[in-house]
Write an enzyme that holds these catalytic residues in place. Structure first.
Site, PDB file in Angstrom:
ATOM      1  N   CYS A  89      51.211  35.846  42.664  1.00  0.00           N
ATOM      2  CA  CYS A  89      50.651  34.501  42.820  1.00  0.00           C
ATOM      3  C   CYS A  89      51.434  33.707  43.877  1.00  0.00           C
ATOM      4  O   CYS A  89      51.331  34.018  45.056  1.00  0.00           O
ATOM      5  CB  CYS A  89      50.567  33.804  41.463  1.00  0.00           C
ATOM      6  SG  CYS A  89      49.347  32.484  41.502  1.00  0.00           S
ATOM      7  N   HIS A 183      48.819  36.893  37.598  1.00  0.00           N
ATOM      8  CA  HIS A 183      50.121  36.928  36.905  1.00  0.00           C
ATOM      9  C   HIS A 183      50.193  38.146  35.981  1.00  0.00           C
ATOM     10  O   HIS A 183      49.824  38.041  34.807  1.00  0.00           O
ATOM     11  CB  HIS A 183      50.282  35.666  36.045  1.00  0.00           C
ATOM     12  CG  HIS A 183      50.644  34.440  36.789  1.00  0.00           C
ATOM     13  ND1 HIS A 183      51.924  33.935  36.834  1.00  0.00           N
ATOM     14  CD2 HIS A 183      49.892  33.603  37.542  1.00  0.00           C
ATOM     15  CE1 HIS A 183      51.936  32.836  37.569  1.00  0.00           C
ATOM     16  NE2 HIS A 183      50.718  32.612  38.000  1.00  0.00           N
ATOM     17  N   GLU A 185      52.632  39.385  34.565  1.00  0.00           N
ATOM     18  CA  GLU A 185      53.703  39.276  33.561  1.00  0.00           C
ATOM     19  C   GLU A 185      53.252  38.512  32.318  1.00  0.00           C
ATOM     20  O   GLU A 185      53.983  38.466  31.334  1.00  0.00           O
ATOM     21  CB  GLU A 185      54.935  38.591  34.195  1.00  0.00           C
ATOM     22  CG  GLU A 185      54.872  37.076  34.326  1.00  0.00           C
ATOM     23  CD  GLU A 185      53.940  36.556  35.431  1.00  0.00           C
ATOM     24  OE1 GLU A 185      53.205  37.356  36.042  1.00  0.00           O
ATOM     25  OE2 GLU A 185      53.938  35.331  35.657  1.00  0.00           O
TER      26      GLU A 185
END
Ligand code: GLN
Length: 202
Positions: A89, A183, A185
């Site tokens: 991002c 994202h 994660e």
């Protein structure tokens, strides 16, 4: 070039100036690597890094902090020397060759030959999720979370597209540079982190 910590693990630096770095550290730890939070130039010297993660957050702020903390030059040098990097991002923005709709004083490392537009999905798609088919990953589609994501508008030659949403690339690779506009994660699916780490070990 791999350095091993005393336990024999790979060591990945995670730029930890602001933004979503903590979940990256969790994901990398789950992949069995050691991590170092990079907040000051001295942290780059603590370990011989095998790779770097630049997280999501706010690229304008990250860019300013890189300058004020004197991190831009040493990180830029490591990247220019070929340190493998995964930018997500805002991290993708920080690695892109061209950035549209950025602030005038924002600068990227220009590590991968793509052009991105900040916040390019517009208001209605400010945040959204999508299931990505990624050939490089086995098993189920990858659930991707997009938050005020950049849109990839230009691909340089030699940039591989690993996943797209509505024909817009969202996961790209060029050599040892991996970037996602989402994202990875934020879910418990660590396959992309494993892919990044797996590429380091070879
Ligand atoms: N819009 C942010 C930027 O310009 C990126 C958002 C994110 O990282 N989730 O940096």
């Amino acid at each position: 070039m791999s350095s091993r910590s005393s336990e024999g693990n790979l060591t990945i630096g995670v730029l930890a100036l602001q933004g979503a770095f903590a979940r990256h550290i969790e994901a990398l730890t789950a992949c069995g690597v050691d991590t170092v939070e990079i907040r000051q130039p001295k942290h780059l010297e603590v370990a011989d890094l095998d790779g770097l993660v630049i997280p999501g957050g706010e690229s304008t702020t990250m860019s300013k902090l890189l300058d004020s903390l004197e991190l831009r030059e040493p990180i830029g040098k490591l990247l220019a020397d070929g340190l493998p990097v995964f930018g997500t991002c805002a991290g993708m923005i920080m690695l892109a060759a061209d950035v549209s709709d950025g602030r005038a004083d924002q600068a990227s490392f220009a590590t991968i030959d793509i052009g991105v537009r900040r916040n390019g999905y517009g208001r209605q798609l400010d945040s959204f999720e999508a299931d990505l088919e990624i050939d490089a990953l086995e098993g189920d589609p990858f659930r991707a979370v997009f938050i005020r994501a950049p849109v990839v508008e230009r691909l340089g030659s030699g940039v591989e597209v690993l996943a797209s949403v509505d024909d817009v690339p969202v996961l790209c690779r060029s050599g040892s540079v991996l970037v996602s506009s989402f994202h990875p994660e934020l879910t418990d699916d660590h396959r992309l982190h494993e892919m990044f780490v797996g590429g380091l070990a070879t």
